[in-house]
Design an enzyme around this catalytic site. Structure first.
Site, PDB file in Angstrom:
ATOM      1  N   GLY A   1      35.321  30.283  35.460  1.00  0.00           N
ATOM      2  CA  GLY A   1      35.683  31.124  34.315  1.00  0.00           C
ATOM      3  C   GLY A   1      36.637  32.237  34.706  1.00  0.00           C
ATOM      4  O   GLY A   1      37.408  32.110  35.667  1.00  0.00           O
TER       5      GLY A   1
ATOM      6  N   LYS B   1      23.694  50.114  27.459  1.00  0.00           N
ATOM      7  CA  LYS B   1      24.097  48.791  26.987  1.00  0.00           C
ATOM      8  C   LYS B   1      23.754  48.731  25.506  1.00  0.00           C
ATOM      9  O   LYS B   1      22.866  49.456  25.028  1.00  0.00           O
ATOM     10  CB  LYS B   1      23.304  47.715  27.744  1.00  0.00           C
ATOM     11  CG  LYS B   1      23.967  46.370  27.778  1.00  0.00           C
ATOM     12  CD  LYS B   1      24.899  46.202  28.977  1.00  0.00           C
ATOM     13  CE  LYS B   1      25.561  44.855  28.979  1.00  0.00           C
ATOM     14  NZ  LYS B   1      26.461  44.657  30.105  1.00  0.00           N
TER      15      LYS B   1
ATOM     16  N   GLY C   1      31.283  28.081  38.765  1.00  0.00           N
ATOM     17  CA  GLY C   1      31.825  28.768  37.593  1.00  0.00           C
ATOM     18  C   GLY C   1      33.313  28.995  37.744  1.00  0.00           C
ATOM     19  O   GLY C   1      33.750  29.762  38.603  1.00  0.00           O
TER      20      GLY C   1
END
Ligand code: NAD
Length: 366
Positions: free
Chosen positions: A193, A91, A191
């Protein structure tokens, strides 16, 4: 050159943090001209190159950024291992404000840092990033996934993530209720999204009664317009709803001391990363309450599977097919959890660790 005691202590602190969870490598990136300040973490490359997104966030300080990148990169190792991908975990974090701090030069510079790792780390999109930045990174390195379809990439991974979450929900339903049919099941989705809206579609198509919430009215209205049968609820009410399945698809840490007092569901299965506020506390607590928890990094792996297919030549059908494997993997994890009387997150962690260990022991590391 001599080092001072303070410098030694700080260096040990960083390497000590790496030792705690066995991180292989950190690359600290600084570029005065573009203002780039970034950390790339390669957690484990036993199974393959470390793939994981870049997050741009206005961290309070570099220690907060370091903690985040260490935690997130380790999570990617487990996610890819469990999804059966030949990828390790990595990451990157960029310290900065994604609304005001971006420039083409900054991301090209970042791309050069990624390139300097010679393929040990492959980047992709995460919070604060868009395909525009991915395209700029691509100008300097080929080690990037999640490019737009117009650039030969796989585009938005959210539909594939949502499909994987749906497969995980069905597996959890089969374990908890004896059938994976969702017809008539009550499901709350927190959520609306990118992932939430696709998931709502799958759930409604499967005959579920869906209760949806979001902090943004416009997102709810858009979904309600397309799918009028969805029930809209207030954000504050979602946790206490009398539902069969609660699907967190917004933020992490929604399973915590407070929410545990409210939850009435039998299953928790959603897309949000890091749903358990404290794994070792809230994993066992859910088990005691008789709530089946589908580990987030297990069932939200559709996005990373999609990226993995982009790297080898994108094939949407194959990506969706591999994502369907989440169903069987989840059933196995639930079975192990029951047989060994351990929380599901622990069963999932152990399965990922076992795969990595066996490849390492056989001398087959990347
Ligand atoms: P998104 O930002 O598009 O959607 C999140 C939604 O949650 C937003 O609409 C936001 O308004 C809403 N929200 C924020 N706080 C809320 C609250 N307190 N109550 C109700 N709603 C709230 O993100 P996304 O891409 O849909 O991802 C959702 C989650 O899944 C994130 O945790 C993400 O890290 C995780 N995830 C996403 C993918 C992917 O492919 N997009 C892959 C793996 C994991």
């Amino acid at each position: 050159m001599e080092t001072t005691t303070t410098e030694n202590t700080e260096a040990c602190a960083v390497i000590g943090r790496m030792e705690e969870q066995d991180h292989e490598q950190l690359l600290f990136c600084n570029d005065r001209t573009t203002g780039l300040k970034a950390i790339i973490a390669v957690h484990d490359t036993t199974l393959g190159p470390a793939l994981g997104g870049t997050r741009m966030w206005p961290y309070a300080n570099e220690f907060a950024a370091l903690s985040d990148v260490l935690r997130l990169s380790r999570g990617m190792t487990y996610k890819s291992a469990l999804a059966g991908l030949d990828l390790g975990g990595g990451k990157a974090v960029i310290i900065g404000d994604a609304r005001t701090g971006k420039s083409e030069a900054m991301f090209r510079r970042f791309g050069r840092f990624v390139d300097s790792l010679n393929g040990r780390y492959i980047t992709a999109e995460d919070v604060g990033m868009t395909t525009v930045e991915m395209v700029n990174i691509r100008k300097e390195t080929k080690y990037v996934a999640g490019l737009p379809e117009s650039q030969g990439g796989s585009g938005d991974p959210s539909p594939v993530t949502a499909y994987g979450v749906f497969c995980g929900i069905r597996a959890a339903a089969r374990t908890a209720f004896g059938t994976d049919s969702l017809s008539g099941r009550k499901v709350s989705v927190q959520g609306a999204g990118n992932v939430g809206r696709y998931l709502v579609g799958h759930l409604l198509d499967a005959g579920a009664t869906v209760y949806l919430t979001d902090i943004h009215e416009d997102k709810l209205a858009a979904i309600k317009k397309d799918r009028p049968t969805v029930n809209i609820v207030a954000p504050a009410d979602v946790l206490a709803l009398d539902v069969d399945i609660y699907s967190p698809c917004a933020l992490g840490a929604t399973v915590n001391d407070e929410s545990l007092k409210l939850l009435k569901c039998s299953v928790i299965a959603g897309a949000a990363n890091n749903q358990l506020a404290v794994e070792a506390v809230h994993g066992p607590a859910l088990m005691e309450k008789g709530i089946l928890y589908a580990p987030d990094f297990l069932i939200n792996a559709g996005g990373i599977i999609n990226c993995a297919w982009e790297l080898r030549g994108y094939d949407r059908k194959a990506a969706l097919q591999q994502t369907e494997g989440i169903y069987d993997t989840a059933l196995n994890i639930f079975k192990t959890s029951r047989e060994e009387h351990i929380p599901t997150y622990l069963a999932a962690n152990r399965a990922a660790e076992a795969r990595i260990r066996s490849v390492r022991q056989a001398g087959l590391s990347f």
